[in-house]
Design a protein around this motif. Structure first.
Motif, PDB file in Angstrom:
ATOM      1  N   VAL A 158      47.061  45.352  38.776  1.00 31.99           N
ATOM      2  CA  VAL A 158      47.480  43.948  38.721  1.00 31.99           C
ATOM      3  C   VAL A 158      46.945  43.240  39.962  1.00 31.99           C
ATOM      4  O   VAL A 158      47.025  43.766  41.075  1.00 31.99           O
ATOM      5  CB  VAL A 158      49.014  43.835  38.672  1.00 31.99           C
ATOM      6  N   LEU A 159      46.375  42.067  39.765  1.00 29.89           N
ATOM      7  CA  LEU A 159      45.805  41.302  40.870  1.00 29.89           C
ATOM      8  C   LEU A 159      46.818  41.186  42.004  1.00 29.89           C
ATOM      9  O   LEU A 159      48.004  40.942  41.771  1.00 29.89           O
ATOM     10  CB  LEU A 159      45.417  39.921  40.369  1.00 29.89           C
ATOM     11  N   ALA A 160      46.375  41.387  43.252  1.00 34.02           N
ATOM     12  CA  ALA A 160      47.265  41.287  44.406  1.00 34.02           C
ATOM     13  C   ALA A 160      47.873  39.886  44.473  1.00 34.02           C
ATOM     14  O   ALA A 160      47.222  38.898  44.113  1.00 34.02           O
ATOM     15  CB  ALA A 160      46.495  41.590  45.690  1.00 34.02           C
ATOM     16  N   PRO A 161      49.135  39.761  44.926  1.00 30.04           N
ATOM     17  CA  PRO A 161      49.788  38.447  44.952  1.00 30.04           C
ATOM     18  C   PRO A 161      48.987  37.372  45.683  1.00 30.04           C
ATOM     19  O   PRO A 161      48.919  36.227  45.223  1.00 30.04           O
ATOM     20  CB  PRO A 161      51.115  38.739  45.668  1.00 30.04           C
ATOM     21  N   THR A 162      48.364  37.723  46.817  1.00 33.49           N
ATOM     22  CA  THR A 162      47.586  36.722  47.557  1.00 33.49           C
ATOM     23  C   THR A 162      46.385  36.262  46.747  1.00 33.49           C
ATOM     24  O   THR A 162      46.089  35.054  46.668  1.00 33.49           O
ATOM     25  CB  THR A 162      47.130  37.288  48.910  1.00 33.49           C
ATOM     26  N   ASP A 163      45.670  37.201  46.120  1.00 36.01           N
ATOM     27  CA  ASP A 163      44.525  36.823  45.287  1.00 36.01           C
ATOM     28  C   ASP A 163      44.976  36.011  44.078  1.00 36.01           C
ATOM     29  O   ASP A 163      44.290  35.072  43.655  1.00 36.01           O
ATOM     30  CB  ASP A 163      43.769  38.071  44.828  1.00 36.01           C
ATOM     31  N   LEU A 164      46.122  36.363  43.523  1.00 36.08           N
ATOM     32  CA  LEU A 164      46.644  35.638  42.369  1.00 36.08           C
ATOM     33  C   LEU A 164      46.953  34.189  42.734  1.00 36.08           C
ATOM     34  O   LEU A 164      46.511  33.254  42.052  1.00 36.08           O
ATOM     35  CB  LEU A 164      47.895  36.341  41.844  1.00 36.08           C
ATOM     36  N   LEU A 165      47.703  33.977  43.818  1.00 36.22           N
ATOM     37  CA  LEU A 165      48.026  32.599  44.228  1.00 36.22           C
ATOM     38  C   LEU A 165      46.782  31.837  44.646  1.00 36.22           C
ATOM     39  O   LEU A 165      46.633  30.648  44.342  1.00 36.22           O
ATOM     40  CB  LEU A 165      49.047  32.632  45.365  1.00 36.22           C
ATOM     41  N   ALA A 166      45.855  32.515  45.341  1.00 34.72           N
ATOM     42  CA  ALA A 166      44.626  31.837  45.759  1.00 34.72           C
ATOM     43  C   ALA A 166      43.837  31.348  44.552  1.00 34.72           C
ATOM     44  O   ALA A 166      43.290  30.230  44.563  1.00 34.72           O
ATOM     45  CB  ALA A 166      43.775  32.776  46.607  1.00 34.72           C
ATOM     46  N   SER A 167      43.799  32.149  43.499  1.00 29.62           N
ATOM     47  CA  SER A 167      43.061  31.743  42.299  1.00 29.62           C
ATOM     48  C   SER A 167      43.732  30.564  41.611  1.00 29.62           C
ATOM     49  O   SER A 167      43.058  29.663  41.096  1.00 29.62           O
ATOM     50  CB  SER A 167      42.927  32.919  41.330  1.00 29.62           C
ATOM     51  N   LEU A 168      45.059  30.534  41.596  1.00 28.11           N
ATOM     52  CA  LEU A 168      45.776  29.421  40.967  1.00 28.11           C
ATOM     53  C   LEU A 168      45.584  28.130  41.756  1.00 28.11           C
ATOM     54  O   LEU A 168      45.387  27.053  41.169  1.00 28.11           O
ATOM     55  CB  LEU A 168      47.264  29.754  40.858  1.00 28.11           C
ATOM     56  N   LEU A 183      54.513  26.319  40.926  1.00 28.92           N
ATOM     57  CA  LEU A 183      55.617  26.324  41.887  1.00 28.92           C
ATOM     58  C   LEU A 183      56.590  27.493  41.681  1.00 28.92           C
ATOM     59  O   LEU A 183      56.941  28.181  42.650  1.00 28.92           O
ATOM     60  CB  LEU A 183      56.360  24.987  41.826  1.00 28.92           C
ATOM     61  N   PRO A 184      57.043  27.795  40.455  1.00 34.84           N
ATOM     62  CA  PRO A 184      57.954  28.940  40.290  1.00 34.84           C
ATOM     63  C   PRO A 184      57.313  30.267  40.684  1.00 34.84           C
ATOM     64  O   PRO A 184      58.002  31.161  41.196  1.00 34.84           O
ATOM     65  CB  PRO A 184      58.293  28.914  38.795  1.00 34.84           C
ATOM     66  N   ILE A 185      56.013  30.393  40.468  1.00 39.06           N
ATOM     67  CA  ILE A 185      55.315  31.624  40.855  1.00 39.06           C
ATOM     68  C   ILE A 185      55.271  31.752  42.371  1.00 39.06           C
ATOM     69  O   ILE A 185      55.532  32.812  42.936  1.00 39.06           O
ATOM     70  CB  ILE A 185      53.898  31.642  40.258  1.00 39.06           C
ATOM     71  N   ALA A 186      54.963  30.632  43.048  1.00 39.35           N
ATOM     72  CA  ALA A 186      54.925  30.644  44.516  1.00 39.35           C
ATOM     73  C   ALA A 186      56.290  30.977  45.093  1.00 39.35           C
ATOM     74  O   ALA A 186      56.396  31.736  46.070  1.00 39.35           O
ATOM     75  CB  ALA A 186      54.431  29.292  45.036  1.00 39.35           C
ATOM     76  N   ARG A 187      57.348  30.428  44.506  1.00 41.32           N
ATOM     77  CA  ARG A 187      58.703  30.727  44.980  1.00 41.32           C
ATOM     78  C   ARG A 187      59.011  32.216  44.837  1.00 41.32           C
ATOM     79  O   ARG A 187      59.552  32.851  45.739  1.00 41.32           O
ATOM     80  CB  ARG A 187      59.734  29.920  44.183  1.00 41.32           C
ATOM     81  N   ALA A 188      58.682  32.770  43.670  1.00 41.65           N
ATOM     82  CA  ALA A 188      59.034  34.162  43.387  1.00 41.65           C
ATOM     83  C   ALA A 188      58.252  35.149  44.243  1.00 41.65           C
ATOM     84  O   ALA A 188      58.775  36.194  44.630  1.00 41.65           O
ATOM     85  CB  ALA A 188      58.807  34.451  41.905  1.00 41.65           C
ATOM     86  N   LEU A 189      56.993  34.812  44.553  1.00 36.88           N
ATOM     87  CA  LEU A 189      56.117  35.770  45.245  1.00 36.88           C
ATOM     88  C   LEU A 189      55.930  35.450  46.724  1.00 36.88           C
ATOM     89  O   LEU A 189      55.125  36.111  47.395  1.00 36.88           O
ATOM     90  CB  LEU A 189      54.742  35.804  44.561  1.00 36.88           C
ATOM     91  N   ARG A 190      56.663  34.479  47.259  1.00 44.09           N
ATOM     92  CA  ARG A 190      56.363  33.967  48.597  1.00 44.09           C
ATOM     93  C   ARG A 190      56.348  35.051  49.671  1.00 44.09           C
ATOM     94  O   ARG A 190      55.543  34.985  50.604  1.00 44.09           O
ATOM     95  CB  ARG A 190      57.359  32.880  48.975  1.00 44.09           C
ATOM     96  N   GLU A 191      57.229  36.051  49.577  1.00 44.26           N
ATOM     97  CA  GLU A 191      57.289  37.079  50.609  1.00 44.26           C
ATOM     98  C   GLU A 191      56.177  38.119  50.463  1.00 44.26           C
ATOM     99  O   GLU A 191      55.979  38.929  51.362  1.00 44.26           O
ATOM    100  CB  GLU A 191      58.659  37.766  50.580  1.00 44.26           C
ATOM    101  N   LYS A 192      55.453  38.086  49.339  1.00 43.29           N
ATOM    102  CA  LYS A 192      54.388  39.052  49.100  1.00 43.29           C
ATOM    103  C   LYS A 192      53.001  38.467  49.349  1.00 43.29           C
ATOM    104  O   LYS A 192      52.007  39.184  49.241  1.00 43.29           O
ATOM    105  CB  LYS A 192      54.462  39.558  47.652  1.00 43.29           C
ATOM    106  N   VAL A 193      52.952  37.182  49.687  1.00 44.21           N
ATOM    107  CA  VAL A 193      51.670  36.467  49.802  1.00 44.21           C
ATOM    108  C   VAL A 193      51.295  36.267  51.259  1.00 44.21           C
ATOM    109  O   VAL A 193      52.145  35.925  52.094  1.00 44.21           O
ATOM    110  CB  VAL A 193      51.761  35.102  49.082  1.00 44.21           C
ATOM    111  N   GLU A 194      50.016  36.466  51.579  1.00 45.74           N
ATOM    112  CA  GLU A 194      49.480  36.182  52.911  1.00 45.74           C
ATOM    113  C   GLU A 194      49.079  34.705  52.943  1.00 45.74           C
ATOM    114  O   GLU A 194      47.946  34.348  52.627  1.00 45.74           O
ATOM    115  CB  GLU A 194      48.280  37.080  53.207  1.00 45.74           C
TER     116      GLU A 194
END
Length: 228
Positions: A158-168, A183-194
């Protein structure tokens, strides 16, 4: 990209694949009793089942790939609010081999006018096989950063959270800027993202920068550090 037809029935197993593959949706029928044998009936679960089938197929084919999009966000802990389809990332040079694997297992493969993805269907759900994310080719490094984690009941990269948010965020533009979906994705994954890496990655892109400012105002992420 969204298909709102009936749930697909299951075709016989493709010889040697060990997978149940999706057939074309049956003719429309009326009455709940006539639909009782069609699985799954929930749209989110249908997308999950399609992602699991295709992910298993790609794993067995020995392909380097990573699950992306809303299903990847769900696998990392976001809500089960899946958007339209299941997305998989592959390198551009692997597209022909992946297409051959899908066709060999009985899945349709369509080459759309856009030159950065292939399209397929499984369980009546759209499958996008992507080799560019926001106009950036999927790289070996991106796939190497993917983590194999459970997607419902199937483990897959599964794409790493940082790569996932960067692509979005990189996909935001004047013509496509749906903060509400991300926004809901960023909220849910905020602690996993660089987040600092994302800030460096987006540079001065105005839409992505505005989204980060919104996250700061909502206290989803901390404010940017003072710059000299």
């Amino acid at each position: 990209m969204v298909q709102d037809g009936d749930d697909a029935t299951l075709a016989p197993r493709a010889e040697g694949s060990g997978l149940r593959l999706a057939a074309q949706p049956p003719p429309e029928r009326s009455g709940p009793d006539e639909r009782a044998g069609d699985l799954p009936r929930d749209r989110n679960q249908a997308i999950l089942e399609a992602a699991k089938q295709v992910g298993t197929l790609l794993k067995r084919g020995g392909h380097d790939f990573a699950l992306a999009g809303s299903v990847a966000a769900y696998a990392h802990g976001a809500s089960e609010n899946l958007q339209h389809d299941a997305d998989f990332c592959i390198r551009p040079e692997d597209s022909e081999a992946v297409a051959a694997t899908l066709r060999g297992a009985g899945l349709p493969v369509i080459t759309p006018p856009e030159d950065w993805l292939l399209k397929s269907t499984c369980f009546g759900q759209d499958i996008d096989i992507i080799f560019e994310l926001a106009h950036r080719p999927v790289s070996t490094g991106m796939l190497d950063r993917a983590r194999e984690i459970p997607v419902d009941s199937v483990r897959m990269p599964v794409l790493a959270p940082t790569d996932l948010l960067a692509s979005l965020l990189a996909a935001f533009s004047e013509h496509h800027c749906d903060f509400g979906a991300v926004l809901p994705i960023a909220r849910a994954l905020r602690e996993k993202v660089e987040w600092e890496r994302i800030r460096e990655d987006i540079g001065d892109e105005p839409m992505a920068d505005a989204f980060l400012f919104l996250l700061e105002r909502l206290n989803v992420i901390t404010g940017r550090e003072e710059r000299p």
